[in-house]
Design a protein around this motif. Structure first.
Motif, mmCIF file in Angstrom:
data_model
loop_
_atom_site.group_PDB
_atom_site.id
_atom_site.type_symbol
_atom_site.label_atom_id
_atom_site.label_comp_id
_atom_site.label_asym_id
_atom_site.label_seq_id
_atom_site.Cartn_x
_atom_site.Cartn_y
_atom_site.Cartn_z
ATOM 1 N N PRO A 1 57.353 -18.096 65.641
ATOM 2 C CA PRO A 1 56.217 -17.485 65.664
ATOM 3 C C PRO A 1 55.224 -18.803 66.000
ATOM 4 O O PRO A 1 54.564 -18.726 66.947
ATOM 5 N N GLY B 1 52.083 -19.522 68.701
ATOM 6 C CA GLY B 1 50.906 -19.931 67.967
ATOM 7 C C GLY B 1 50.303 -21.137 68.795
ATOM 8 O O GLY B 1 49.129 -21.234 68.834
ATOM 9 N N TYR C 1 48.585 -16.682 63.928
ATOM 10 C CA TYR C 1 49.774 -17.599 64.623
ATOM 11 C C TYR C 1 49.365 -19.004 64.794
ATOM 12 O O TYR C 1 50.191 -19.989 64.553
ATOM 13 N N GLN D 1 56.456 -9.490 63.029
ATOM 14 C CA GLN D 1 55.433 -9.899 63.588
ATOM 15 C C GLN D 1 54.107 -9.226 63.167
ATOM 16 O O GLN D 1 52.972 -9.412 63.250
#
Length: 820
Positions: free
Chosen positions: A802, A806, A590, A562
């Motif tokens: 992710p 997002g 994201y 990340q």
């Protein structure tokens, strides 16, 4: 700069010098900060702890699989002449002795140092504990405190315990000692690290891990124990004012305190109300940390980084220049530095125009309490704009020109607090000044009256120029509130009606539909089926790899992955000249991942960047340029890393470019995908136009970075950082699923996979990314089953999980009015 107090009484005789400290304290009186005041937990300490921890984990991973680079650097140390080795050996010993002496001095002055001895003990214990954990993670067992005499230490000892302890002890002292000593301590730590490597008892990985552990231990200790706030107490401020010949009564702290300074109120002997702004010994660090933090979160335009005296001089200079330009400002009484404190003494302004506004007008909660428009005469509004016009004509800006910094005295507007002001301001800074004041007035009296007053005061052209900054992202935090989002469009409509200029059209963002996600899922299923057929994958081996995985390493890899969002956000900052806030940019990365699952990641990035950058006065062309620059720099970094790895391949026994038999099938899959993509681009005009536009934009946009070497270095450096973070994450996946590869090899595989995947225009690189990573891992000797398991796990951490966050990030950006 020092101004004599106007109308002040003659200076009183100097106060007698303070009683000297006892003999046993006298030795440390000139080194430790006196009068530290209350303790605080600073964001910079949290950052040190987190960054140190991440670097320590990466170093532990690198220490478990040392590559050719580590051996090469160690070989340089072995070739040093004996006189240099003896010199470094002495420096290494003296650094440890110095740290021990400092500890003794602190212990002997316990009554004066308070919790400092405990903090040093806690930091040393944290360093030892961190070293033990890191050593076990690297598979080396308990670390040695003294690995041995010169050139006889173990080549695989990790980490260097003495370096970690010295670093933690000296850095935890940093807020408690004077600035010259802080710098000396940093030098001692640097010499310790260099000497440990030079005398042969530690390699670069061992030293880096020890340094990171020491930094993390010091940061964690300061977070737990607290550090001096650097803000003087009332007694110290009173003494400093007396030294300047300013006698006051009723000295007291203001209820609300800004970051990096202390605001006090008092009354002079002649009854004049005064405002005193004090920057203490540690104010420079506190101001710098606050400036970074508020810039990242709120995009506040804080005063430029400077020493405490320069901060005072900056605001004093702006105040004097504004006064010479015919703008009514607070009376400047004094600006000076006394006893280590920088003071700015001003005549206290009258209650601001914001003091009568509702609680939602400026987010302060002060005012009438109804949150509705209040009665402010049109003459007052026009007078404020006339003062702003004079300010801007002199080349000055205020920086945070809200009604909270405007007061009325004898029917004339008085501007206060020029701490964020700019000398020789450009058009963009003046336009933002106008936008902030216009929004602040509109929240108080309505958009129509505010625009009419602004046009009458500074002209329609200046008002129209402020339109790009009529965005929530460009407003200071003090203008936050529920009414702001509804007020900004009303201001834009009023400007369009009053001046005849229309704001730029918002960028159209492609919405994600369930059909797009279903399409992505079908592509993923087909790609995996085709890949498993071509590579002849044994799914039983893949499942066994996952079942026997060390999931703690996989979890660490997911967290590390990340970090690419922060590196990519930093890249975006370097691609445009406008100053952008980091936190919304991280959320934007994201959001791009989420949109990239439905459409091309490049197209999604351009659309989102266009909408985002419009909030900061940039047009669609800038978004295309930024995306092209990012893609170009990323490709260059990948190519360079791959070429360097291939040149060093003969020196790296783990790299087998021939590979097993099933590697050719994976390569065939990649080649077929590339060929089909090339055919699609040549046959479909729309794709060809997009490709040509992207290439031309990348070529043209190079001028953005070629004009500034620092910007170019930041662009390629942040892309390299993103690649290295991704490689660290995959290295953790390899450690958890198939522990056998050094970091350099994983970096090569990551760069090569990214390079291949970027050629194929598939949404989210579904299937292509997995194939490229698996092929790279097979090329360096990993079996196909574990290689595919690692590839899928890596893609889950970087591309598939992710976007779940997002989706929330996309809604947050819309809610906060950063995108449409």
């Amino acid at each position: 700069m020092t101004a004599a107090p106007a109308g002040a009484a003659p200076a009183t005789p100097p106060t007698p010098p303070p009683t000297p400290p006892p003999a046993r304290h006298r030795i440390s009186a000139g080194f430790f900060v006196a009068g530290t005041g209350s303790r605080s937990r600073r964001p910079i300490d949290v950052a040190l702890a987190v960054v140190g921890l991440l670097i320590a984990l990466g170093s532990a991973r690198a220490a478990a699989h040392r590559g050719v680079l580590d051996s090469a650097v160690r070989g340089v140390a072995e070739d040093l002449p004996r006189w240099a080795t003896a010199l470094f050996d002495a420096a290494y010993a003296l650094g440890s002795v110095y740290a021990l002496v400092v500890v003794v001095i602190v212990v002997l002055t316990v009554p004066r140092r308070g919790l400092l001895p405990f903090a040093m003990l806690l930091a040393a214990a944290a360093a030892i504990g961190g070293a033990v954990v890191a050593s076990y993670l690297a598979g080396a067992g308990l670390p040695e405190f003294d690995p041995g005499p010169v050139r006889s230490g173990s080549p695989h000892g990790f980490p260097t315990l003495r370096v970690a302890m010295v670093t933690s002890v000296l850095l935890v002292l940093r807020p408690f000692v004077v600035i010259p000593l802080r710098r000396f301590h940093v030098g001692v730590v640097a010499v310790q690290c260099l000497a440990a490597w030079a005398i042969g008892i530690a390699g670069p990985t061992d030293v880096l891990g020890a340094l990171a552990i020491g930094i993390a231990a010091a940061g964690l200790t300061l977070v737990l124990v607290g550090s001096p706030a650097g803000h003087p107490d009332l007694r110290q401020v009173s003494s400093s004012l007396a030294h300047l010949g300013i006698e006051v009564t009723g000295l007291r702290f203001a209820e609300r305190q800004p970051w990096g300074a202390r605001i006090l109120y008092a009354e002079a002997t002649d009854g004049r109300p005064l405002l005193i702004k004090v920057y203490g010994r540690d104010a420079t660090d506190a101001r710098l940390a606050a400036r970074w933090w508020r810039t990242l979160l709120y995009r506040d335009q804080a005063a430029p980084g400077a020493t405490r005296l320069q901060m005072v001089e900056h605001e004093a200079l702006l105040t004097v220049l504004a006064d010479r330009a015919g703008v009514d400002v607070d009376e400047l009484v004094a600006a000076a530095e006394t006893s280590g404190d920088a003071l700015l003494v001003l005549g206290r302004p009258a209650p601001s125009l914001a003091s009568t506004r509702g609680p939602d007008a400026d987010g302060s909660g002060e005012g009438s309490g109804d949150g509705l428009e209040v009665e402010v005469a049109d003459e007052t509004l026009r007078a404020v704009w006339a003062a702003v016009a004079r300010l801007h004509d002199a080349g000055l800006t205020h920086g945070e020109l809200t009604l909270g910094h405007v007061a009325m005295t004898d029917g004339r507007p008085v501007l206060s607090d020029f701490a964020s002001g700019v000398v020789a301001a450009d058009d963009a800074e003046r336009a933002r000044d106008v936008a902030v004041l216009l929004t602040s007035q509109a929240l108080a009296v309505g958009a129509t009256r505010a625009v009419d007053a602004a046009v009458a005061g500074i002209g329609g052209e200046a008002v129209a120029a402020a339109q790009p900054y009529l965005q929530r992202a460009a407003m200071p935090r003090s203008l936050g509130g529920q009414r702001l989002k509804a007020t900004l469009p009303a201001i834009g409509s009023a400007i369009a009606e009053r001046t005849g200029t229309e704001p730029p059209e918002p960028a159209e963002i492609v919405r994600i539909r369930w059909r797009d996600l279903l399409q992505t899922g079908l592509i993923l299923f087909a790609a995996y089926a085709l890949l498993s057929t071509l590579a002849e994958l044994d799914w039983a081996t893949v499942w066994d790899t996952w079942r026997n995985a060390t999931w703690s390493w996989v979890a660490i890899g997911f967290v590390v992955a990340q970090g690419t969002a922060f590196a990519d956000a930093a890249t975006a900052m370097t691609t445009v000249r406008t100053r952008l806030p980091l936190v919304p940019l991280v959320q934007l990365q994201y959001a791009v991942k989420t949109v990239g699952l439905a459409i091309s990641a490049t197209l999604g990035r351009v659309a989102l960047y266009t909408s985002f950058l419009r909030r900061f006065g940039e047009g669609p062309a800038t978004a295309v340029t930024a995306s092209a620059l990012d893609s170009f720099a990323g490709a260059v970094v990948n190519v360079v890393v791959v070429l360097v790895a291939l040149l060093l391949a003969k020196h790296i026994p783990d790299v087998d470019l021939a590979g097993p038999d099933n590697l050719d099938r994976i390569i065939v899959f990649i080649v077929v995908a590339v060929v089909l993509s090339a055919i699609a681009v040549s046959v479909i005009p729309k794709l060809r136009r997009h490709l040509v536009t992207a290439v031309r934009s990348a070529w043209t946009s190079l001028r953005v970075v070629t004009d500034s070497p620092a910007r170019a270095l930041g662009l390629f450096g942040t892309n390299l950082a993103s690649l290295m973070i991704t490689a660290v994450a995959m290295s953790c996946m390899v450690e958890g699923l198939q522990p056998s590869l050094p970091y350099g090899t994983v970096l090569f595989v990551t760069a090569a996979a990214a390079l291949f995947a970027s050629i194929v225009p598939v949404p989210g690189n579904v299937g292509v990314g997995e194939a490229a990573i698996a092929a790279g891992l097979v090329a360096v000797g990993v079996d196909s089953g574990p290689a595919f398991a690692i590839a899928v796990t890596q893609r889950l951490a970087t591309s598939y999980l992710p976007p779940v966050y997002g989706g929330w990030a996309l809604r947050w950006l819309r809610r906060e009015d950063y995108i449409d």
